[in-house]
Design a protein around this motif. Structure first.
Motif, PDB file in Angstrom:
ATOM      1  N   PRO A 137      42.420  68.581  17.437  1.00 18.19           N
ATOM      2  CA  PRO A 137      43.100  67.727  18.421  1.00 18.19           C
ATOM      3  C   PRO A 137      44.619  67.817  18.335  1.00 18.19           C
ATOM      4  N   TYR A 138      45.258  67.518  19.464  1.00 15.09           N
ATOM      5  CA  TYR A 138      46.715  67.592  19.565  1.00 15.09           C
ATOM      6  C   TYR A 138      47.433  66.872  18.425  1.00 15.09           C
ATOM      7  N   ASP A 139      46.913  65.692  18.038  1.00 13.32           N
ATOM      8  CA  ASP A 139      47.682  64.897  17.067  1.00 13.32           C
ATOM      9  C   ASP A 139      47.674  65.488  15.656  1.00 13.32           C
ATOM     10  N   LEU A 209      49.119  63.149  27.962  1.00 12.73           N
ATOM     11  CA  LEU A 209      48.136  62.558  27.051  1.00 12.73           C
ATOM     12  C   LEU A 209      48.794  61.958  25.809  1.00 12.73           C
ATOM     13  N   SER A 210      49.904  62.539  25.389  1.00 16.11           N
ATOM     14  CA  SER A 210      50.485  62.175  24.093  1.00 16.11           C
ATOM     15  C   SER A 210      51.331  60.905  24.187  1.00 16.11           C
ATOM     16  N   GLY A 211      50.882  59.860  23.469  1.00 10.47           N
ATOM     17  CA  GLY A 211      51.651  58.617  23.426  1.00 10.47           C
ATOM     18  C   GLY A 211      53.000  58.835  22.774  1.00 10.47           C
ATOM     19  N   GLN A 233      51.452  57.351  29.884  1.00 10.39           N
ATOM     20  CA  GLN A 233      50.480  58.042  29.029  1.00 10.39           C
ATOM     21  C   GLN A 233      49.155  58.067  29.781  1.00 10.39           C
ATOM     22  N   ARG A 234      48.607  59.248  29.961  1.00 10.54           N
ATOM     23  CA  ARG A 234      47.424  59.343  30.816  1.00 10.54           C
ATOM     24  C   ARG A 234      46.642  60.604  30.475  1.00 10.54           C
ATOM     25  N   ASP A 235      45.332  60.454  30.356  1.00 10.92           N
ATOM     26  CA  ASP A 235      44.449  61.615  30.179  1.00 10.92           C
ATOM     27  C   ASP A 235      44.124  62.155  31.575  1.00 10.92           C
ATOM     28  N   LEU A 236      44.464  63.434  31.799  1.00  5.89           N
ATOM     29  CA  LEU A 236      44.329  64.008  33.148  1.00  5.89           C
ATOM     30  C   LEU A 236      42.998  64.730  33.352  1.00  5.89           C
ATOM     31  N   THR A 237      42.051  64.515  32.440  1.00  5.37           N
ATOM     32  CA  THR A 237      40.790  65.267  32.507  1.00  5.37           C
ATOM     33  C   THR A 237      40.025  64.987  33.800  1.00  5.37           C
ATOM     34  N   ASP A 238      40.119  63.747  34.305  1.00  5.22           N
ATOM     35  CA  ASP A 238      39.386  63.449  35.556  1.00  5.22           C
ATOM     36  C   ASP A 238      40.360  63.253  36.724  1.00  5.22           C
ATOM     37  N   ASP A 255      53.827  75.003  31.800  1.00  2.00           N
ATOM     38  CA  ASP A 255      53.020  75.446  30.662  1.00  2.00           C
ATOM     39  C   ASP A 255      51.953  74.406  30.324  1.00  2.00           C
ATOM     40  N   ALA A 256      51.321  73.840  31.324  1.00  7.19           N
ATOM     41  CA  ALA A 256      50.455  72.684  31.052  1.00  7.19           C
ATOM     42  C   ALA A 256      49.063  72.785  31.668  1.00  7.19           C
ATOM     43  N   ILE A 257      48.706  73.906  32.287  1.00  9.63           N
ATOM     44  CA  ILE A 257      47.359  73.980  32.862  1.00  9.63           C
ATOM     45  C   ILE A 257      46.347  74.541  31.862  1.00  9.63           C
TER      46      ILE A 257
HETATM   47  C1  LIG Z   1      52.213  73.191  26.225  1.00  8.18           C
HETATM   48  S1  LIG Z   1      52.617  71.530  26.442  1.00  8.18           S
HETATM   49  C2  LIG Z   1      53.870  71.542  27.687  1.00  8.18           C
HETATM   50  C3  LIG Z   1      54.743  70.308  27.673  1.00  8.18           C
HETATM   51  C4  LIG Z   1      55.882  70.282  28.694  1.00  8.18           C
HETATM   52  N1  LIG Z   1      55.431  70.471  30.043  1.00  8.18           N
HETATM   53  C5  LIG Z   1      56.949  71.300  28.346  1.00  8.18           C
HETATM   54  O1  LIG Z   1      57.054  72.332  29.016  1.00  8.18           O
HETATM   55  O2  LIG Z   1      57.686  71.057  27.384  1.00  8.18           O
HETATM   56  C6  LIG Z   1      51.177  70.933  27.302  1.00  8.18           C
HETATM   57  C7  LIG Z   1      51.180  69.427  27.494  1.00  8.18           C
HETATM   58  O3  LIG Z   1      49.933  69.071  28.100  1.00  8.18           O
HETATM   59  C8  LIG Z   1      49.533  67.822  27.554  1.00  8.18           C
HETATM   60  N2  LIG Z   1      48.063  67.653  27.700  1.00  8.18           N
HETATM   61  C9  LIG Z   1      47.088  68.371  27.091  1.00  8.18           C
HETATM   62  N3  LIG Z   1      45.862  67.884  27.428  1.00  8.18           N
HETATM   63  C10 LIG Z   1      46.091  66.834  28.273  1.00  8.18           C
HETATM   64  C11 LIG Z   1      45.237  65.908  28.954  1.00  8.18           C
HETATM   65  N4  LIG Z   1      43.906  65.961  28.839  1.00  8.18           N
HETATM   66  N5  LIG Z   1      45.815  64.963  29.744  1.00  8.18           N
HETATM   67  C12 LIG Z   1      47.178  64.896  29.860  1.00  8.18           C
HETATM   68  N6  LIG Z   1      48.021  65.736  29.236  1.00  8.18           N
HETATM   69  C13 LIG Z   1      47.498  66.699  28.450  1.00  8.18           C
HETATM   70  C14 LIG Z   1      49.957  67.914  26.091  1.00  8.18           C
HETATM   71  O4  LIG Z   1      50.071  66.646  25.458  1.00  8.18           O
HETATM   72  C15 LIG Z   1      51.287  68.665  26.186  1.00  8.18           C
HETATM   73  O5  LIG Z   1      52.389  67.795  26.232  1.00  8.18           O
END
Ligand SMILES: C[S@@+](CC[C@H](N)C(=O)[O-])C[C@H]1O[C@@H](n2cnc3c(N)ncnc32)[C@H](O)[C@@H]1O
Length: 362
Positions: A137-139, A209-211, A233-238, A255-257
């Motif tokens: 996990p991320y943490d 997701l990260s608090g 702070q939000r889980d984007l899974t759904d 860099d977040a998909i």
């Molecule tokens: C690679 S980092 C990019 C962070 C930021 N966009 C940047 O460029 O510095 C991916 C981000 O996606 C977030 N993330 C991963 N899974 C997630 C989820 N299920 N819901 C919301 N955010 C999520 C992580 O906490 C992380 O901050």
């Protein structure tokens, strides 16, 4: 190293070349570890002026323990990064090298040296996953958001207004007049802060997701007096279900998909939350979707390593798809199409060999 390791190693010169390459890799990886230490302790920045110093002078200037500083100086002078004068036991960083390794230059490559030590902290967890499946996990990655924000602070922030936003014609004008903007997986939210300061008539929201990252971002935005910006702070899974319909004019992901639990749900949610004339800007890893297609990728081995040690495993830890860092252009296009985007463009920017920049519209 000239050996072609994709061909079958059939003779002793191939084996000899590999042996030399592996020994070299050990030294180079060790140099990166010392660079990471030098970045984190401030030693490299303290050497930025190119002036010769003794270990005692450098330790005093940096408020560090002299014995550690002396050993570090020894390692980096043996690596050829520092110059050393044995007569008076001084060391200096040539100014040309300092431009690549300290904060004064265009991009500080020492920032990226932190990734391997950072990933090494979870090696035991990843070994366990190889044996039993699951993910990390991320943490568990205690310094992830520190390093990520430094990284995107160099790849995204300096090019945001001159290269990234102009990829969508007319977008800057719309931001100046006032629109609604959402950045998903925003981490510490530096890109949003930069946009919120430049476009006071627009409204900005970041979700992650990260608090820890969201608390950091909220505090920093308040310090900067940015009243047109909020974080959640939000889980984007759904997100396909939870996204508000047609609520935003611009959605960004940096860099977040690929490390999401459900990348397709997130993309479908983005499509749903965009207004009819909205734009989705996505920065994601430049790769082919095939192992053989990435043989000439300038950062291919590094990015696959980051995938195993972070991006794939954090997704799997959320019960996710584990798409991996190197999902690549072909698969990305397929996902954007499935999510309902009809206008899909991809660009590469000169400053960033690691990423593709997608401009998507409903
Ligand atoms: C690679 S980092 C990019 C962070 C930021 N966009 C940047 O460029 O510095 C991916 C981000 O996606 C977030 N993330 C991963 N899974 C997630 C989820 N299920 N819901 C919301 N955010 C999520 C992580 O906490 C992380 O901050």
């Amino acid at each position: 190293m000239s050996a072609n390791l994709n061909a079958s190693p059939t003779n002793s010169s191939d084996i000899g070349a590999l042996e030399a390459r592996l020994v070299n890799a050990l030294n180079e990886a060790a140099m990166l570890q010392l660079i990471s230490l030098g970045h984190r302790t401030g030693l490299l920045n303290a050497l930025a002026d190119g002036e010769p110093v003794t270990s005692r002078e450098l330790a005093d200037k940096s408020k560090l323990d002299e014995r550690y500083v002396r050993e570090w100086l020894g390692g980096l002078s043996v690596a050829g990064l520092l110059q050393h004068q044995p007569e008076n036991m001084t060391y200096w960083l040539p100014k040309a090298f300092g431009a690549l390794l300290t904060d004064g230059g265009e991009a500080n490559l020492a920032v990226y040296s932190q990734y391997l030590p950072l990933l090494g902290t979870v090696e035991d967890d990843v070994v366990r996953c190889f044996r039993h499946g699951g993910g990390v996990p991320y943490d568990r990655y205690t310094r992830f958001h520190d390093v990520m924000a430094e990284d995107s602070g160099q790849t995204v922030l300096p090019s945001l207004f001159d290269a990234i936003l102009p990829l969508a014609p007319g977008l800057i004008g719309r931001l100046e007049r006032g629109v609604d903007v959402l950045d998903l997986g925003c981490g510490r939210g530096l890109a949003l802060m930069k946009m919120a300061a430049r476009f006071p008539s627009s409204r900005f929201r970041g979700c992650d997701l990260s608090g820890e990252a969201i608390d950091w971002a909220t505090t920093r935005a308040a310090q900067l007096g940015l009243n047109n910006l909020c974080f959640e702070q939000r889980d984007l899974t759904d997100f396909d279900r939870s996204a508000a319909t047609e609520a935003y004019d611009l959605v960004t992901t940096f860099d977040a998909i690929h490390d999401q639990a459900s990348p397709l749900n997130l993309l479908r949610g983005i499509r749903k939350t965009l207004r009819a004339d909205g734009v989705y800007l996505a920065q994601d890893i430049h790769a082919s979707s095939h192992h053989h297609g990435d043989r000439d990728h300038p950062l291919g081995t590094l990015l696959y390593t980051i995938s195993v040690m972070h991006c794939m495993t954090v997704s799997l830890s959320q019960g996710g798809e584990g798409l991996g860092t190197m999902w690549g252009r072909e698969r990305a296009r397929e996902y954007f199409d499935k999510a309902g985007f009809r206008h899909i463009e991809v660009h590469q920017l000169a400053h960033d060999v690691q990423n593709d920049y997608w401009v998507l519209r409903p």
